[in-house]
Structures are given as structure tokens and as C-alpha cells.
Design a protein around this motif. Structure first.
Motif, PDB file in Angstrom:
ATOM      1  N   HIS A   2       6.030 -11.244   7.770  1.00  0.00           N
ATOM      2  CA  HIS A   2       5.968  -9.731   8.458  1.00  0.00           C
ATOM      3  C   HIS A   2       5.369  -8.708   7.671  1.00  0.00           C
ATOM      4  O   HIS A   2       5.139  -8.714   6.392  1.00  0.00           O
ATOM      5  N   ARG A   3       5.070  -7.562   8.476  1.00  0.00           N
ATOM      6  CA  ARG A   3       4.279  -6.607   7.836  1.00  0.00           C
ATOM      7  C   ARG A   3       5.490  -5.127   8.210  1.00  0.00           C
ATOM      8  O   ARG A   3       5.882  -5.064   9.410  1.00  0.00           O
ATOM      9  N   MET A   4       5.824  -4.472   7.287  1.00  0.00           N
ATOM     10  CA  MET A   4       6.680  -3.324   7.550  1.00  0.00           C
ATOM     11  C   MET A   4       5.795  -1.965   7.130  1.00  0.00           C
ATOM     12  O   MET A   4       5.080  -1.964   5.908  1.00  0.00           O
ATOM     13  N   ARG A   5       5.690  -0.729   7.947  1.00  0.00           N
ATOM     14  CA  ARG A   5       5.270   0.104   7.684  1.00  0.00           C
ATOM     15  C   ARG A   5       6.304   1.446   7.990  1.00  0.00           C
ATOM     16  O   ARG A   5       7.161   1.369   8.533  1.00  0.00           O
ATOM     17  N   ILE A   6       6.151   2.249   6.860  1.00  0.00           N
ATOM     18  CA  ILE A   6       7.115   3.526   6.951  1.00  0.00           C
ATOM     19  C   ILE A   6       6.141   4.701   7.256  1.00  0.00           C
ATOM     20  O   ILE A   6       4.892   4.905   6.571  1.00  0.00           O
ATOM     21  N   ILE A   7       6.706   5.463   8.284  1.00  0.00           N
ATOM     22  CA  ILE A   7       5.905   6.413   8.644  1.00  0.00           C
ATOM     23  C   ILE A   7       6.703   7.660   8.779  1.00  0.00           C
ATOM     24  O   ILE A   7       8.073   7.708   8.944  1.00  0.00           O
ATOM     25  N   GLN A   8       6.243   8.828   8.688  1.00  0.00           N
ATOM     26  CA  GLN A   8       6.956  10.142   8.785  1.00  0.00           C
ATOM     27  C   GLN A   8       7.577  10.348  10.222  1.00  0.00           C
ATOM     28  O   GLN A   8       6.831   9.997  11.165  1.00  0.00           O
ATOM     29  N   ASP A   9       8.623  10.821  10.530  1.00  0.00           N
ATOM     30  CA  ASP A   9       9.179  10.960  11.762  1.00  0.00           C
ATOM     31  C   ASP A   9      10.236  12.159  11.601  1.00  0.00           C
ATOM     32  O   ASP A   9      11.441  12.431  11.097  1.00  0.00           O
ATOM     33  N   GLY A  10       9.818  13.266  11.959  1.00  0.00           N
ATOM     34  CA  GLY A  10      10.342  14.719  11.716  1.00  0.00           C
ATOM     35  C   GLY A  10      10.513  14.991  10.463  1.00  0.00           C
ATOM     36  O   GLY A  10       9.780  14.863   9.501  1.00  0.00           O
ATOM     37  N   SER A  11      11.866  15.036  10.137  1.00  0.00           N
ATOM     38  CA  SER A  11      12.328  15.494   8.723  1.00  0.00           C
ATOM     39  C   SER A  11      12.520  14.268   7.832  1.00  0.00           C
ATOM     40  O   SER A  11      12.799  14.157   6.791  1.00  0.00           O
ATOM     41  N   GLY A  12      12.799  13.103   8.708  1.00  0.00           N
ATOM     42  CA  GLY A  12      12.944  11.708   8.065  1.00  0.00           C
ATOM     43  C   GLY A  12      11.721  10.744   8.125  1.00  0.00           C
ATOM     44  O   GLY A  12      10.477  11.224   8.141  1.00  0.00           O
ATOM     45  N   PHE A  13      11.874   9.680   8.274  1.00  0.00           N
ATOM     46  CA  PHE A  13      10.888   8.614   8.342  1.00  0.00           C
ATOM     47  C   PHE A  13      11.559   7.378   9.423  1.00  0.00           C
ATOM     48  O   PHE A  13      12.779   7.250   9.755  1.00  0.00           O
ATOM     49  N   PHE A  65       4.056  -4.516   2.739  1.00  0.00           N
ATOM     50  CA  PHE A  65       4.554  -3.169   2.923  1.00  0.00           C
ATOM     51  C   PHE A  65       3.489  -2.034   3.077  1.00  0.00           C
ATOM     52  O   PHE A  65       2.683  -2.063   1.951  1.00  0.00           O
ATOM     53  N   GLU A  66       3.689  -1.064   3.689  1.00  0.00           N
ATOM     54  CA  GLU A  66       3.005   0.160   3.868  1.00  0.00           C
ATOM     55  C   GLU A  66       3.738   1.378   4.066  1.00  0.00           C
ATOM     56  O   GLU A  66       4.518   1.319   4.813  1.00  0.00           O
ATOM     57  N   ALA A  67       3.396   2.590   3.225  1.00  0.00           N
ATOM     58  CA  ALA A  67       3.795   3.874   3.512  1.00  0.00           C
ATOM     59  C   ALA A  67       2.633   4.904   3.345  1.00  0.00           C
ATOM     60  O   ALA A  67       2.039   4.779   2.500  1.00  0.00           O
ATOM     61  N   LYS A  68       2.646   5.704   4.347  1.00  0.00           N
ATOM     62  CA  LYS A  68       1.711   6.791   4.156  1.00  0.00           C
ATOM     63  C   LYS A  68       2.144   8.098   4.704  1.00  0.00           C
ATOM     64  O   LYS A  68       2.876   8.239   5.792  1.00  0.00           O
ATOM     65  N   ASP A  69       1.739   9.153   3.825  1.00  0.00           N
ATOM     66  CA  ASP A  69       1.972  10.562   4.213  1.00  0.00           C
ATOM     67  C   ASP A  69       3.335  10.394   4.726  1.00  0.00           C
ATOM     68  O   ASP A  69       3.875  11.104   5.673  1.00  0.00           O
ATOM     69  N   VAL A  70       4.336  10.202   3.573  1.00  0.00           N
ATOM     70  CA  VAL A  70       5.624  10.301   3.886  1.00  0.00           C
ATOM     71  C   VAL A  70       6.491  10.756   2.780  1.00  0.00           C
ATOM     72  O   VAL A  70       6.146  10.479   1.667  1.00  0.00           O
ATOM     73  N   LEU A  71       7.728  11.323   2.936  1.00  0.00           N
ATOM     74  CA  LEU A  71       8.555  11.649   1.845  1.00  0.00           C
ATOM     75  C   LEU A  71       9.754  10.671   1.788  1.00  0.00           C
ATOM     76  O   LEU A  71      10.393  10.455   2.815  1.00  0.00           O
ATOM     77  N   LEU A  72      10.045   9.724   0.649  1.00  0.00           N
ATOM     78  CA  LEU A  72      11.007   9.034   0.515  1.00  0.00           C
ATOM     79  C   LEU A  72      11.848   9.509  -0.627  1.00  0.00           C
ATOM     80  O   LEU A  72      11.897   9.385  -1.560  1.00  0.00           O
ATOM     81  N   LYS A  86       0.890  -1.316  -0.086  1.00  0.00           N
ATOM     82  CA  LYS A  86       0.019   0.099   0.038  1.00  0.00           C
ATOM     83  C   LYS A  86       0.960   1.197  -0.047  1.00  0.00           C
ATOM     84  O   LYS A  86       1.745   1.470   0.744  1.00  0.00           O
ATOM     85  N   LEU A  87       0.729   2.089  -0.917  1.00  0.00           N
ATOM     86  CA  LEU A  87       1.291   3.364  -0.895  1.00  0.00           C
ATOM     87  C   LEU A  87       0.085   4.570  -0.771  1.00  0.00           C
ATOM     88  O   LEU A  87      -0.530   4.686  -2.009  1.00  0.00           O
ATOM     89  N   GLN A  88       0.171   5.270   0.152  1.00  0.00           N
ATOM     90  CA  GLN A  88      -0.915   6.477   0.065  1.00  0.00           C
ATOM     91  C   GLN A  88      -0.089   7.907   0.690  1.00  0.00           C
ATOM     92  O   GLN A  88       0.383   7.777   1.484  1.00  0.00           O
ATOM     93  N   SER A  89      -0.418   8.818  -0.314  1.00  0.00           N
ATOM     94  CA  SER A  89       0.203  10.005  -0.182  1.00  0.00           C
ATOM     95  C   SER A  89       1.599  10.117   0.120  1.00  0.00           C
ATOM     96  O   SER A  89       2.195  10.649   1.050  1.00  0.00           O
ATOM     97  N   VAL A  90       2.184   9.361  -0.696  1.00  0.00           N
ATOM     98  CA  VAL A  90       3.827   9.096  -0.603  1.00  0.00           C
ATOM     99  C   VAL A  90       4.453  10.044  -1.832  1.00  0.00           C
ATOM    100  O   VAL A  90       4.121   9.970  -2.704  1.00  0.00           O
ATOM    101  N   LYS A  91       5.625  10.576  -1.493  1.00  0.00           N
ATOM    102  CA  LYS A  91       6.496  11.305  -2.382  1.00  0.00           C
ATOM    103  C   LYS A  91       7.914  10.438  -2.529  1.00  0.00           C
ATOM    104  O   LYS A  91       8.231  10.644  -1.407  1.00  0.00           O
ATOM    105  N   ILE A  92       7.978  10.328  -3.716  1.00  0.00           N
ATOM    106  CA  ILE A  92       9.299   9.604  -3.919  1.00  0.00           C
ATOM    107  C   ILE A  92      10.122  10.337  -4.913  1.00  0.00           C
ATOM    108  O   ILE A  92       9.413  10.486  -5.845  1.00  0.00           O
TER     109      ILE A  92
END
Length: 848
Positions: free
Chosen positions: A802-813, A783-790, A742-748
Motif C-alpha cells: 500500500h501507498r499512504m499519502r498525507i495532504i493538507q486539508d484546511g487547518s489539518g491534514f 509513504f508520502e507527505a507534501k506541503d503539510v504541517l504535522l 518522500k517528505l517534501q515541504s513538510v513541517k513537523i
């Protein structure tokens, strides 16, 4: 000594110079079990190169105006009649012994001597060869005497090659009554004879419907004679009236509601459908070779978009099976019949791919490979068989129309029936867009739903292209009855039927005829009935194309180019056997009542082939891997832009002859394959110019994703997982333990492909990258990424379970990795639920 002709080039300095052939002595009795030199024909002047396409099933043979050929056809026809009247093999041998050519060639050895060491069937084949006027294949110039002896001393001072042939031929004295004696059975000389006998046996068996070896030669000479005729346009002499019309059919791009309904019929009927692939062609124009060995390779092995063309066919098929599972909840494995050939070791290569990929997770029992025989190439002037460097006749596949009779001969139809199949879809390996969207399934759905015998998928034709046209034939027979049917006219037949290529001045009506794409639906019982006939109609659309020069290496090692051809039949012209007959002339719109039908779609969604290698001097990308890749990109643009995703446009092919592409987008067909399904998984966002997107997962969500660079998503379990069956084979089970993303509101954002790299081969998807975002899913990983800049170069590899989630964390993720609960191991934490709503498939996200 005069230098070799300009069309010959000496490949080995160790071979003797080319010498003029010795004139045959009419009364000399010759005997040799091995091939001997025969002169390589020079190509005729360009004005003499012709094409003859008079077909066996479209009328009687044309008058033979060329007297030597006419006399030879008459002689061979009489011989064929005597062989057909013979009831046993012994009777056939006696009939052959009565032929003056056979008696003169074999003499006293006709019933013993060298031939006494052969089985009766082998003797029969060699005598048929001589009776057909091809004694030069057996070495008529060697000067053998009928009693099996030869004057060795007389030739002691001959060339090294001639001396070697005498030494090899001397081994025939060691033959036993069981065949070749044990002490020489493994020699190269006996292998040569074995190959010749197999070659002849295959021809005689396959062409038994027209008289075997002799029948093949008769038809070849008739077609050569037709090409020499002053009036080579032969109409259906058994008809009073023949006219061609543009066939009417459903336009899938316009009648979208009916198209969706027909495609659903096809998916629902998948358990009654088989797949048929004619992939025995040589693919010479691709120039494909093994980079390590230099071996010439068949077209099916072309490494296209990261995999062989054959693998691409299987991906398309499995995507349809996955859709059937998602809608109906049932596992369906389609039986696949593949016609191969021995040219370029085609058969062995196809088997090797299937074994290496463990039969694509389908089980070997769901494949049936049957090998197409090679047929002799004949000289365009006199019909003599050409001889290659191995001292055997030059052989090439006899056209994909051989598939129907060969399938009967090899029990392929019975095999399909045992799998519960009633119809089949047919496509060629080089057409890389044939399964795009819903064309193929709509074609099959209409065919099954309305009990049709044959259907064509067609589109607009490009003027000047080397492709045939589909037409509606209307004709009145001599008995006054009217017959109608949709069939194909090959481009080599245009002249014969008075069809001219359109130009800016002549305004030819041919421009309106649609393209024949060789994408078909067939009713199995209907095509089996034709293929099992014991006459020429089981070989549809018989032609001999004499326009192209034949290149080969002859027995002296010279590279030759000669005007020649071989009998070829065309699989799509089996439609000629499915005409509907009426006692009156029909009005327009007769197509809906016929046993044959046609559907239309946009060209880039129906046909785009990788058939020839792009040359530096080329000014067109048509039928090249580069050109077909552009059509794939155009389809990707149309699909994604209709989902509110901004994608750069793809310009005309000429813009990319020497420049980079606007993007690379490769979507696994299991995401749909119908576009209305894919569009529910992709919503909003953008793909910048120069970006790369590859998605190898079926359970996928893209929502408002902005891509500027490379995004690659790979999954072990794209459509399901494999389990071993009782035979120890890995079998793919759809829907079980799929990878998910899943990719939602992600900027790559990353530097992506190094577009200026000289090593990039885009149609192979072999490129250098400066940076990329790569996601690798093992087993049932999610794999899931939401509201994040990669931004920059990243690789996320998710282990099985396993399930991996990427979330925004300050200026990074931040990355979170959790184990999937036991209850969700098979189904996942979410999945797409497919339901049928009228003529459409609706998707609903189910989250557990």
C-alpha cells in the motif's frame, strides 16, 4: 593468624583463611591429576611495573640479565631443541621423561599409574606443562607419591578445600585405558581435567611455530627479563641504521576527486573482497553485564544505538552491498570471517546473535567463525602461571595478531578463495565510525587497483591516547641493503623506540605520527603466506604488556590483583613482513612504490571507539560510548549542513560530560553510504535543537523539511526483501520490494524527547518521548507527505502493498491509502536510479 594481604578480598565467608604456602621438598615425587592451591602473587611496587615489547619478528631475544630467568630459559631452550629433534610422539615422550623436572614430578608413574589412563597426547601435554616449570598447576603441594598412593590420614585434619582436592584426585584410580571411566565421566572433577587438557592442547597447537607450551614459556621469560633489563630499549641489532618517518599517503578529505574514484574502485571490486572481524576480545573496560543473570558479556554485545555492535558491522557491510547492487545491478554477498574466543562465552554469544537474526539474511554459508585460544597469564616476577577460582590457569586471548596463523590453521583463507575473494577489509567491532562515508572503500579500492599487500586507514592522533602510530620505517641491513615499509608501533612500544608523548615543552615529533586505527586492507595470498610460516614470523608484533595489573579470583575465592601479562601479537604488525628492499637509499615519495600504503581522513570519519565505561569521576569522554556518539552526531551535522539543512553545531566533548546533547540523528548507512549520495537525497530545511531524527529506509527523499521534535521512520524492507533458499534460510535480495518514503515541504512539530528524563541513555538510543511522528512501513509500503504541517503525536503505519499519502486539508491534514498496482510491486511507484559519471555517482528520480 595474620590477616590476608590488602590486595586480597575474601569473597565467600565459607572458605578457609589464606594460609602460607608449603615449601616444596626438592626430592619429593608428586602426582596429582587435578589443580591445587598455589600462592597468589602480590603486585610489585608501582615503580617495578614494566612493559616489554621486544618482538619475535623484529630481532633476536635481548640478553637475559636476570640470572634465574636466564638459567630457566637456557634449560627450556635445550628441552625445546630435543623435542624438535624427536620424530614421533613416542620419541617426544622419551625426551620429556629425560627431563629432571618431569622425572622428579611423575616418578614411577611416568609411564603408568595415573598417566596410564590417559591418551599419549594427553600425557605429552601434562609432561610439557611440568617441563615448562608449571607443575604447581597440577598440584605439587598435595604430596602425592609416585606410585599413585597418598597419605590420606596425614591430611585428614587439613582445610575443607584441601580435603576436597584429595577426594577428587582419588578418582584417577578409576580411569580406564580409553580415558575417564563411564561412572565418573560426568563428574565435575573429570570436567576440570578435561578443561585443563583442552587449554594445554590449544596452546601447544597454536604456538607450535615457537615450540608449543615450552616455547610459549621461553618467550614469556625472555620478555619478562627484557622488562627487568636496565636498558630496555632494544634496537634492531641486525640493522646498521633504523629511522622512522611520517608516512605519505592520499588525504581523502583534500583530494576529493581521487577519493571518489578510489571508493568506486572499491565498490566495483566488492565481489572480490571479504570481511575479517577480530572480535574475540574481552572488553573488560566496558563492564558489560547481563542485567538478568549478572553474566559478564563481551564487547560485541554492547547495545549501541539500538543494536549490538556486531549488528552495526553487518549494517555497514550490507549498505556497501546495496550500493553495489544499485550501481551494477548485481547481487553481492560478502563472506565474513569472524575470530571469536571463549572468554565471557564470546563464541557462543556471537553464534546466538547470528542464529537469532537468521544470519542477517545472508545464509550461514557466508560466515566462518573460528575461535581464538586463550593463553596463560604469567606472574611478572618469575613467569609462573596464575591460577584462578576454577583451579585452572588464568587465561586471556593472545591478541588480535593471532588471526593470521589461526585463519591458516582453520582453513579460513581456503574458504575465502572458494568464494572468489582476493582481498579483505579488516576492522574492529568497537570502532563505530570506521565505515563512515568512503574511507573503507577507498582504502580497498587503492589496494586492489594497485596490487598492494596491505594498507592502513589513518588520521591525526590524539596525544596521550592509548593507540599506536603508523610510521614509514627506513633501515639499512648489515648486508648494506635498504628496506622500506609502512607499519605500526603500538603505544606500549613508544618507550622501547624512544618515542615520547608530546607535551607543551618537549615538542616531541611523535605528535606528527598518524594514529593506527586497525582499519586495514589485506591481500589474502600475502597474509596467508605469512600466517602459514612455521616460525615466529607468523605471530607478528609479539609483546607482553606488564604495565597493567591483572585482576582475577583465585582458587580460594580471593579477589586478587597481580602484576602479570601474557604473550600478545598484533594483527597490524604483519606489515613488518612486507618491506621492500633496495640496493640504494631511496629519496622521499618512496611510498607509492611500496607493497604497503596508507590513506588519511578526518579523525571523526575514521576512528571513534566505544571501549570503556564512563565513570562518574571521569573528565574525558575519549573511547567511551558517550564520546563516540558525539562523533556520530558531528558527522551528521557536517553531512546535513552541507545539504543546506540548518543543524545545531556539536561543541567540544567537555561540554557534554554532564549535559544533554544538541540533537540525536541516526541515518541508516544504506542511504549512501557515500556522503555524495546521501546529499542528493537530502536538500534544504532545518533540524531544531533538541530534535531527534531516525531514518531506517534507503529509498528516501527529504526536501525542505523543517523538524522540531522527533521523526522516526522504520521499514521492514530497508534495502530489499527476503526469500527462502534451498536450505530454508531467509536470504536478503537487494532492491526487491523496498519500503519508500518522500517528505517534501513538510513541517513537523512535536514535544519529542523528554530530555530531562533520568532514564535516558542516549548512546543506546534508549529515550523517553513526550511526542513523536513515527512512520512504520511494512513490506514494500510507501509513504508520502507534501506541503503539510504535522503537529503533535502521530503514528502512520502503512501495510504491505500500500501507498499512504498525507495532504493538507484546511487547518489539518487528510490521509489517503491506495493499493500499489501489480506492475509496481517490486520496483515501487518511484525509485532512485544510480549512474556513474566519471568518478562520481549521480542519482536520478524515476517515477512510474
Amino acid at each position: 593468624m595474620a590477616p590476608p594481604p590488602p590486595h586480597l578480598r575474601l569473597l565467600s565467608p565459607l572458605l578457609p583463611p589464606l594460609c602460607p604456602p608449603r615449601r616444596r621438598r626438592a626430592r619429593t615425587r608428586l602426582l596429582s591429576a587435578l589443580s591445587s592451591p598455589s600462592p597468589a602473587p602480590s603486585p610489585p611496587p608501582r615503580s617495578q611495573q614494566r612493559v616489554s615489547t621486544a618482538s619475535l619478528d623484529r630481532g633476536p631475544s635481548p640478553s637475559l640479565e636476570h640470572q634465574p630467568l636466564a638459567a630457566e630459559v637456557a634449560r627450556l631452550s635445550a628441552a625445546r631443541a630435543r623435542l624438535r629433534a624427536a620424530r614421533s610422539l613416542d620419541d617426544k615422550l622419551r625426551a620429556l621423561d629425560a627431563e629432571p623436572r618431569v622425572a622428579a614430578f611423575f616418578g614411577n608413574a611416568s609411564g603408568g599409574g595415573v598417566l596410564g589412563g590417559l591418551q599419549p597426547r594427553e600425557t605429552y601435554l601434562l609432561k610439557c606443562l611440568v617441563a615448562a616449570g608449571q607443575d604447581h598447576v597440577l598440584g605439587a603441594e598435595l604430596g602425592w607419591a609416585g606410585d599413585g598412593t597418598h597419605d590420606h590420614e596425614r591430611h585428614r585434619n587439613g582445610s575443607a578445600l584441601r580435603e576436597a582436592l584429595y577426594s577428587l584426585a582419588g578418582l584417577v584410580g578409576k580411569w580406564s585405558g580409553e580415558g575417564v571411566a563411564d561412572d565418573v565421566a560426568r563428574g565435575g572433577d573429570t570436567e576440570l581435567l578435561r578443561q585443563l587438557l583442552k587449554f594445554l592442547g590449544d596452546i601447544d597447537e597454536f604456538y607450535d611455530c615457537i615450540g608449543g607450551i615450552i616455547g610459549y614459556q621461553i618467550m614469556a621469560l625472555e620478555l619478562i627479563s627484557a622488562s627487568k633489563s636496565k636498558d630496555s630499549k632494544h634496537r634492531h641489532s641486525q640493522d646498521k641504521f633504523v629511522h622512522f618517518h611520517v608516512p605519505a599517503g592520499v588525504n581523502l578529505s583534500e583530494d576529493t576527486e581521487y577519493a571518489s574514484q578510489a571508493a568506486l574502485w572499491g565498490i566495483e571490486g566488492l565481489p572480490e573482497l571479504g570481511e575479517i572481524y577480530p572480535i574475540g576480545g574481552a572488553g573488560d573496560r566496558l563492564g558489560l553485564v547481563d542485567s538478568d543473570t549478572g553474566e559478564s558479556l563481551p564487547a560485541a554485545l554492547l547495545p549501541y544505538c539500538g543494536r549490538s555492535l556486531l549488528e552495526g558491522l553487518m549494517r555497514d557491510l550490507q549498505a556497501r552491498e546495496f550500493l553495489h547492487f544499485k550501481i551494477f545491478g548485481k547481487q553481492c554477498i560478502t563472506p565474513v570471517a569472524i575470530m571469536t574466543s571463549s572468554v565471557k562465552n564470546n563464541h557462543e554469544h556471537i553464534v546466538a546473535i547470528c542464529e537469532r537474526l537468521e544470519w542477517f539474511g545472508r545464509g550461514q554459508e557466508n560466515f566462518r567463525l573460528f575461535e581464538q585460544p586463550l593463553v596463560p597469564v604469567v606472574n611478572a616476577e618469575d613467569g609462573d602461571w596464575l591460577i584462578d577460582k576454577s583451579l585452572l590457569p588464568v587465561g586471556k586471548p593472545g591478541g588480535h595478531g593471532a588471526i593470521w596463523k589461526l585463519a591458516c590453521d582453520r582453513g579460513v583463507f581456503e574458504w575465502l578463495y572458494r568464494h572468489g575473494r582476493k582481498g579483505a577489509t579488516v576492522r574492529q567491532v568497537s570502532n563505530v565510525v570506521a565505515a563512515t562515508d568512503l574511507t573503507l572503500m577507498a582504502l580497498a579500492g587503492i589496494g586492489m587497483r594497485h596490487n598492494k599487500k596491505l594498507g592502513f586507514a589513518s588520521c591525526e592522533r590524539r596525544p596521550g591516547a592509548t593507540e599506536g602510530v603508523n610510521v614509514l620505517i627506513e633501515k639499512q641491513n648489515l648486508d648494506g641493503l635498504w628496506a622500506y615499509g609502512i607499519t605500526c608501533i603500538e603505544y606500549t612500544e613508544f618507550e622501547k623506540y624512544g618515542i615520547s608523548e608530546p607535551t607543551s615543552t618537549n615538542g616531541s615529533l611523535q605528535a606528527s605520527y598518524p594514529a593506527n586505527t586497525n582499519i586495514m586492507y589485506v591481500d589474502l595470498q600475502a597474509v596467508e603466506e605469512v600466517g602459514s610460516r612455521r616460525n615466529a614470523s607468523c605471530l607478528p608484533g609479539m609483546v607482553m604488556n606488564l604495565k597493567k595489573a591483572i585482576s582475577y579470583v583465585d582458587h580460594l575465592g580471593f579477589e586478587c590483583s597481580a602484576a602479570g601479562g601474557r604473550l600478545e601479537c598484533t594483527m597490524q604488525n604483519i606489515a613488518d613482513n612486507f618491506m621492500n628492499t633496495y640496493s640504494y637509499r631511496c629519496s622521499k615519495a618512496i611510498e607509492s612504490e611500496l607493497d604497503t600504503f596508507i590513506v588519511y581522513n578526518e579523525r571523526k570519519k575514521v576512528t571513534s571507539s566505544a571501549k570503556r565505561k564512563l565513570k562518574p569521576e571521569d573528565r574525558s569522554l575519549h573511547q567511551t560510548p558517550e564520546g563516540s556518539l558525539l562523533d556520530i552526531m558531528r558527522n551528521a551535522h557536517d553531512l546535513l549542513s552541507s545539504s543546506s539543512i540548518e543543524v545545531p553545531k556539536v561543541k567540544d566533548n567537555n561540554e557534554y560530560l554532564r549535559s544533554e546533547l544538541p540533537f540525536l540523528i541516526f541515518l541508516h548507512p544504506a542511504l549512501g553510504p557515500f556522503w555524495e549520495i546521501i546529499k542528493q537525497k537530502f536538500v534544504g530545511g532545518s533540524i531544531s535543537k533538541g530534535s531527534e531524527l531516525q531514518i531506517e529506509v534507503a529509498e528516501f527523499v527529504w526536501k525542505d523539511v523543517e523538524l522540531d521534535g522527533s521523526l522516526i521512520i522504520l521499514s521492514d524492507n530497508i534495502m530489499g526483501s527476503t526469500k527462502r533458499n534451498t536450505h530454508g534460510e531467509q536470504i536478503l535480495h537487494y532492491g526487491a520490494r523496498c519500503g519508500r518514503c518522500k517528505l517534501q515541504s513538510v513541517k513537523i512539530v512535536n514535544d519529542g524527547i523528554s530530555w530531562d528524563s533520568p532514564s535516558n541513555v542516549y548512546w543506546k538510543h534508549d529515550v523517553e518521548r513526550s511526542e513523536s511522528l513515527k512512520i512504520i512501513l511494512h513490506g514494500n509500503a510507501e509513504f508520502e507527505a507534501k506541503d503539510v504541517l504535522l503537529k503533535g503525536n502521530h503514528m502512520f503505519e502503512v501495510p504491505d502493498c500500500h501507498r499512504m499519502r498525507i495532504i493538507q486539508d484546511g487547518s489539518g491534514f487528510a490521509v489517503k491509502l491506495d493499493r500499489i498496482s501489480k506492475e509496481m510491486m517490486d520496483s515501487g511507484s518511484w525509485y532512485w536510479e544510480y549512474t556513474v559519471d566519471g568518478a562520481h555517482v549521480k542519482l536520478n528520480m524515476v517515477e512510474l
